[in-house]
Enzyme design. Structure first.
Site, PDB file in Angstrom:
ATOM      1  N   ASP A  37      88.794  -2.213  35.052  1.00 39.53           N
ATOM      2  CA  ASP A  37      88.135  -3.296  35.045  1.00 39.53           C
ATOM      3  C   ASP A  37      88.272  -4.078  36.658  1.00 39.53           C
ATOM      4  O   ASP A  37      87.979  -5.112  36.736  1.00 39.53           O
ATOM      5  CB  ASP A  37      88.140  -4.218  34.177  1.00 39.53           C
ATOM      6  CG  ASP A  37      89.558  -4.819  33.661  1.00 39.53           C
ATOM      7  OD1 ASP A  37      90.453  -4.272  34.593  1.00 39.53           O
ATOM      8  OD2 ASP A  37      89.688  -5.631  32.924  1.00 39.53           O
ATOM      9  N   HIS A 230      92.232  11.065  61.438  1.00 44.83           N
ATOM     10  CA  HIS A 230      91.980   9.997  60.481  1.00 44.83           C
ATOM     11  C   HIS A 230      93.145   9.475  59.521  1.00 44.83           C
ATOM     12  O   HIS A 230      93.158   9.546  58.291  1.00 44.83           O
ATOM     13  CB  HIS A 230      90.903  10.456  59.543  1.00 44.83           C
ATOM     14  CG  HIS A 230      89.422  10.381  60.306  1.00 44.83           C
ATOM     15  ND1 HIS A 230      88.441  10.812  59.823  1.00 44.83           N
ATOM     16  CD2 HIS A 230      88.999   9.868  61.596  1.00 44.83           C
ATOM     17  CE1 HIS A 230      87.323  10.636  60.539  1.00 44.83           C
ATOM     18  NE2 HIS A 230      87.829  10.126  61.702  1.00 44.83           N
ATOM     19  N   ASP A 247      94.560   2.432  65.955  1.00 42.18           N
ATOM     20  CA  ASP A 247      93.137   2.346  65.967  1.00 42.18           C
ATOM     21  C   ASP A 247      92.787   1.318  64.983  1.00 42.18           C
ATOM     22  O   ASP A 247      92.721   1.498  63.633  1.00 42.18           O
ATOM     23  CB  ASP A 247      92.519   3.695  65.727  1.00 42.18           C
ATOM     24  CG  ASP A 247      90.907   3.808  65.854  1.00 42.18           C
ATOM     25  OD1 ASP A 247      90.344   2.659  65.606  1.00 42.18           O
ATOM     26  OD2 ASP A 247      90.380   4.944  65.833  1.00 42.18           O
ATOM     27  N   ASP A 258      85.796  -1.941  67.326  1.00 41.57           N
ATOM     28  CA  ASP A 258      86.563  -0.539  67.127  1.00 41.57           C
ATOM     29  C   ASP A 258      87.427  -0.397  68.370  1.00 41.57           C
ATOM     30  O   ASP A 258      86.987   0.002  69.619  1.00 41.57           O
ATOM     31  CB  ASP A 258      85.557   0.464  67.139  1.00 41.57           C
ATOM     32  CG  ASP A 258      86.093   1.690  66.473  1.00 41.57           C
ATOM     33  OD1 ASP A 258      87.387   1.717  66.380  1.00 41.57           O
ATOM     34  OD2 ASP A 258      85.175   2.654  66.256  1.00 41.57           O
ATOM     35  N   HIS A 337      86.605  15.563  68.959  1.00 40.49           N
ATOM     36  CA  HIS A 337      85.481  14.758  68.600  1.00 40.49           C
ATOM     37  C   HIS A 337      84.696  14.295  69.924  1.00 40.49           C
ATOM     38  O   HIS A 337      84.949  14.599  70.855  1.00 40.49           O
ATOM     39  CB  HIS A 337      86.210  13.342  68.130  1.00 40.49           C
ATOM     40  CG  HIS A 337      87.266  12.637  68.887  1.00 40.49           C
ATOM     41  ND1 HIS A 337      86.976  12.019  69.910  1.00 40.49           N
ATOM     42  CD2 HIS A 337      88.567  12.607  68.893  1.00 40.49           C
ATOM     43  CE1 HIS A 337      87.937  11.407  70.439  1.00 40.49           C
ATOM     44  NE2 HIS A 337      88.893  11.872  69.825  1.00 40.49           N
ATOM     45  N   HIS A 341      80.548   6.281  69.784  1.00 39.98           N
ATOM     46  CA  HIS A 341      79.297   6.230  68.773  1.00 39.98           C
ATOM     47  C   HIS A 341      78.622   4.794  68.682  1.00 39.98           C
ATOM     48  O   HIS A 341      79.364   3.912  69.358  1.00 39.98           O
ATOM     49  CB  HIS A 341      79.972   6.361  67.213  1.00 39.98           C
ATOM     50  CG  HIS A 341      81.245   5.698  66.877  1.00 39.98           C
ATOM     51  ND1 HIS A 341      81.186   4.231  66.605  1.00 39.98           N
ATOM     52  CD2 HIS A 341      82.686   5.887  66.922  1.00 39.98           C
ATOM     53  CE1 HIS A 341      82.342   3.911  66.481  1.00 39.98           C
ATOM     54  NE2 HIS A 341      83.282   4.787  66.714  1.00 39.98           N
ATOM     55  N   HIS A 348      80.647   2.636  62.577  1.00 41.37           N
ATOM     56  CA  HIS A 348      79.659   3.728  62.932  1.00 41.37           C
ATOM     57  C   HIS A 348      78.235   3.266  62.625  1.00 41.37           C
ATOM     58  O   HIS A 348      77.748   3.727  61.515  1.00 41.37           O
ATOM     59  CB  HIS A 348      80.243   4.941  62.243  1.00 41.37           C
ATOM     60  CG  HIS A 348      81.535   5.588  62.860  1.00 41.37           C
ATOM     61  ND1 HIS A 348      81.593   6.807  63.320  1.00 41.37           N
ATOM     62  CD2 HIS A 348      82.846   4.953  62.812  1.00 41.37           C
ATOM     63  CE1 HIS A 348      82.863   6.940  63.916  1.00 41.37           C
ATOM     64  NE2 HIS A 348      83.549   6.145  63.202  1.00 41.37           N
ATOM     65  N   GLU A 372      85.715   6.718  73.594  1.00 38.04           N
ATOM     66  CA  GLU A 372      86.948   7.095  73.088  1.00 38.04           C
ATOM     67  C   GLU A 372      87.620   8.346  73.546  1.00 38.04           C
ATOM     68  O   GLU A 372      87.527   9.113  72.372  1.00 38.04           O
ATOM     69  CB  GLU A 372      86.899   6.612  71.643  1.00 38.04           C
ATOM     70  CG  GLU A 372      85.948   7.221  70.932  1.00 38.04           C
ATOM     71  CD  GLU A 372      86.048   6.867  69.475  1.00 38.04           C
ATOM     72  OE1 GLU A 372      86.986   7.143  68.827  1.00 38.04           O
ATOM     73  OE2 GLU A 372      84.901   6.380  68.997  1.00 38.04           O
ATOM     74  N   TYR A 376      95.175  15.485  71.727  1.00 39.60           N
ATOM     75  CA  TYR A 376      96.016  15.552  70.785  1.00 39.60           C
ATOM     76  C   TYR A 376      96.815  16.992  70.720  1.00 39.60           C
ATOM     77  O   TYR A 376      96.369  18.007  70.758  1.00 39.60           O
ATOM     78  CB  TYR A 376      95.237  15.598  69.405  1.00 39.60           C
ATOM     79  CG  TYR A 376      94.191  14.485  69.366  1.00 39.60           C
ATOM     80  CD1 TYR A 376      94.553  13.101  69.166  1.00 39.60           C
ATOM     81  CD2 TYR A 376      92.960  14.497  70.102  1.00 39.60           C
ATOM     82  CE1 TYR A 376      93.696  11.962  69.000  1.00 39.60           C
ATOM     83  CE2 TYR A 376      92.094  13.476  70.091  1.00 39.60           C
ATOM     84  CZ  TYR A 376      92.390  12.247  69.504  1.00 39.60           C
ATOM     85  OH  TYR A 376      91.478  11.210  69.755  1.00 39.60           O
ATOM     86  N   ARG A 394      94.847   8.339  72.376  1.00 41.86           N
ATOM     87  CA  ARG A 394      93.230   7.940  72.251  1.00 41.86           C
ATOM     88  C   ARG A 394      93.210   6.570  72.955  1.00 41.86           C
ATOM     89  O   ARG A 394      94.086   5.701  72.675  1.00 41.86           O
ATOM     90  CB  ARG A 394      92.777   8.111  70.885  1.00 41.86           C
ATOM     91  CG  ARG A 394      91.060   7.856  71.039  1.00 41.86           C
ATOM     92  CD  ARG A 394      90.461   8.174  69.694  1.00 41.86           C
ATOM     93  NE  ARG A 394      90.842   7.403  68.519  1.00 41.86           N
ATOM     94  CZ  ARG A 394      91.798   7.882  67.349  1.00 41.86           C
ATOM     95  NH1 ARG A 394      91.965   9.109  67.525  1.00 41.86           N
ATOM     96  NH2 ARG A 394      92.003   7.175  66.326  1.00 41.86           N
ATOM     97  N   GLU A 396      90.337   3.521  73.405  1.00 48.92           N
ATOM     98  CA  GLU A 396      89.019   3.245  73.066  1.00 48.92           C
ATOM     99  C   GLU A 396      88.389   1.779  73.324  1.00 48.92           C
ATOM    100  O   GLU A 396      89.329   1.025  73.039  1.00 48.92           O
ATOM    101  CB  GLU A 396      88.813   3.681  71.560  1.00 48.92           C
ATOM    102  CG  GLU A 396      87.471   3.135  71.112  1.00 48.92           C
ATOM    103  CD  GLU A 396      87.222   3.525  69.467  1.00 48.92           C
ATOM    104  OE1 GLU A 396      86.314   3.537  68.718  1.00 48.92           O
ATOM    105  OE2 GLU A 396      88.483   3.228  68.751  1.00 48.92           O
TER     106      GLU A 396
END
Length: 424
Positions: A37, A230, A247, A258, A337, A341, A348, A372, A376, A394, A396
């Site tokens: 709940d 991710h 990130d 972002d 990638h 975006h 996104h 970005e 890697y 990265r 960005e």
């Protein structure tokens, strides 16, 4: 804040794109169960919010078009003392009528009855085809005379591509809050700490400035964890000679930021880390140079791919002719990638990348997107020279298209090696 007349202008524009003798129905989000709940924190449906600015659940916007004229109706939660005791105050139909520039307001329990009345002589029904079965079935149950079902989501999403001045102000506010969080993270003593401790510093910075929600689940990735795109576990200890890929962006009044920065645990980059980092930064700067109205995102991607492929050759990870390496996508394991975006109400942003004819939408003034690039280099990849293994980087930023170029909305968040090292 966005004024009510701007939401009305959006509804006017939406109706102008609808066919004659049609009706549009846009639902709010419902609460989502987390377990038993308990529920996840509520977040409004982005398209509904874009059209109303209303944050409550159990709400529905109905737009009824005859010829050029239309009627707008909003359904809201009814006032209930017991419900409000447990779940908080509701605006209610009376106050909603005062606040929103709509023709009529009813309580949500009247929706089905009124909908049957509205739909009886209409030819076209616009609604989001991704609705839950229960809501979609409710609409179709009373829509037997409808000859055309049309998906309203792509129409609204295309409208969301170009941001208004008031939207840009909210995005800038979100980015400014995020800037403080990233600078706090850079100054925080990270040796002998865990990823979640750094995350706590960032979350504190967000919420202490009125950004109650993250725009997405933050990534605090130490060392090789950065090579999981991710990565959200955020529970490992930092090692002194590792980098941290952060990130993280907040959401302010439903508008996102972002930002990604990659920083050293110790405050100083090793020579190998510095070498890879500067190649990624140089790539981003070259992509930024190309941004202006009329340019396609695919062009920006091609610039990034070329620069990063050249970087991989320079690092000794790839060998051969650059054009052939790109054609065979040999860069993909190290840069899997896209270059960026759309960003807005969603991090996104649900905006199209191609038009109705399948042609790519070019950049235009008022659009906001991320840039970005990254590299890697997994710790277990034997094709990577030993000294570079485990490095994931990265960088960005959030970019606004202007009349003849762009504005880097996150330019104040430092990102050169020298600046990052000097802050510690």
């Amino acid at each position: 804040m966005i004024k009510e007349d701007e939401y009305k202008e959006r509804r006017d524009t939406l109706v102008s794109k609808m066919s004659k003798n049609s009706i549009a129905v846009i639902f709010s989000n419902s609460y989502k169960t987390r377990s038993n709940d308990t529920e996840y924190p509520y977040r409004q449906n982005s398209n509904f919010y874009y059209m109303t600015g209303f944050k409550e659940d159990n709400a529905t916007l109905v737009l009824i078009k005859k010829n050029k004229n239309y009627k707008s109706i909003l359904f809201v939660n009814k006032k209930d003392k017991v419900d409000e005791l447990w779940n908080g105050k509701r605006l209610g139909a009376k106050e909603a009528k005062k606040r929103f520039l709509v023709d009529q307001v009813y309580t949500d329990d009247k929706f089905e009855e009124k909908y049957k009345e509205y739909i009886s002589a209409k030819k076209s029904l616009y609604f989001d085809f991704d609705l839950t079965f229960s809501k979609a079935d409710l609409l179709k149950k009373h829509s037997r005379n409808i000859s055309n079902y049309k998906n309203i989501a792509p129409i609204i999403q295309k409208m969301r591509l170009v941001k208004s001045d008031s939207e840009i102000k909210l995005i800038k506010k979100a980015i400014n809050i995020t800037k403080d969080a990233h600078l706090r993270a850079m100054k925080f003593k990270k040796q002998d700490r865990f990823e979640y401790e750094l995350l706590a510093e960032i979350e504190h910075s967000f919420k202490s400035q009125g950004a109650y929600s993250d725009a997405y689940t933050s990534i605090i990735a130490g060392g090789n964890n950065a090579n999981t795109l991710h990565y959200i576990e955020n529970n490992k200890p930092f090692k002194n000679n590792d980098l941290i890929l952060i990130d993280a962006g907040c959401e302010y009044e439903h508008y996102a930021s972002d930002i990604t920065r990659t920083i050293p645990v110790s405050g100083k980059f090793t020579e190998e880390q510095k070498e890879v980092y500067n190649l990624v930064l140089d790539t981003q700067l070259k992509v930024l140079e190309a941004i202006k109205p009329g340019v396609k995102r695919t062009k920006l991607q091609k610039i990034a791919v070329k620069c990063l492929t050249e970087s991989l050759v320079e690092l000794g990870i790839l060998k051969g002719d650059i054009k052939k390496l790109i054609k065979k996508e040999k860069y993909k394991p190290y840069y899997p990638h896209g270059i960026g975006h759309w960003m807005g109400i969603d991090v996104h942003d649900q905006c199209p990348y191609k038009d109705e004819n399948g042609k790519e939408i070019v950049l235009a003034k008022g659009m906001v997107l991320t840039i970005e690039p990254g590299l890697y280099l997994d710790i277990d990849d034997k094709k990577v020279p030993q000294k570079y293994r485990g490095i994931g980087i990265r960088i960005e930023d959030d970019i606004l298209l202007t009349d003849d170029g762009y504005e880097n909305l996150s330019a104040d968040i430092i990102k050169t090696v020298e600046d990052i090292e000097s802050i510690n």
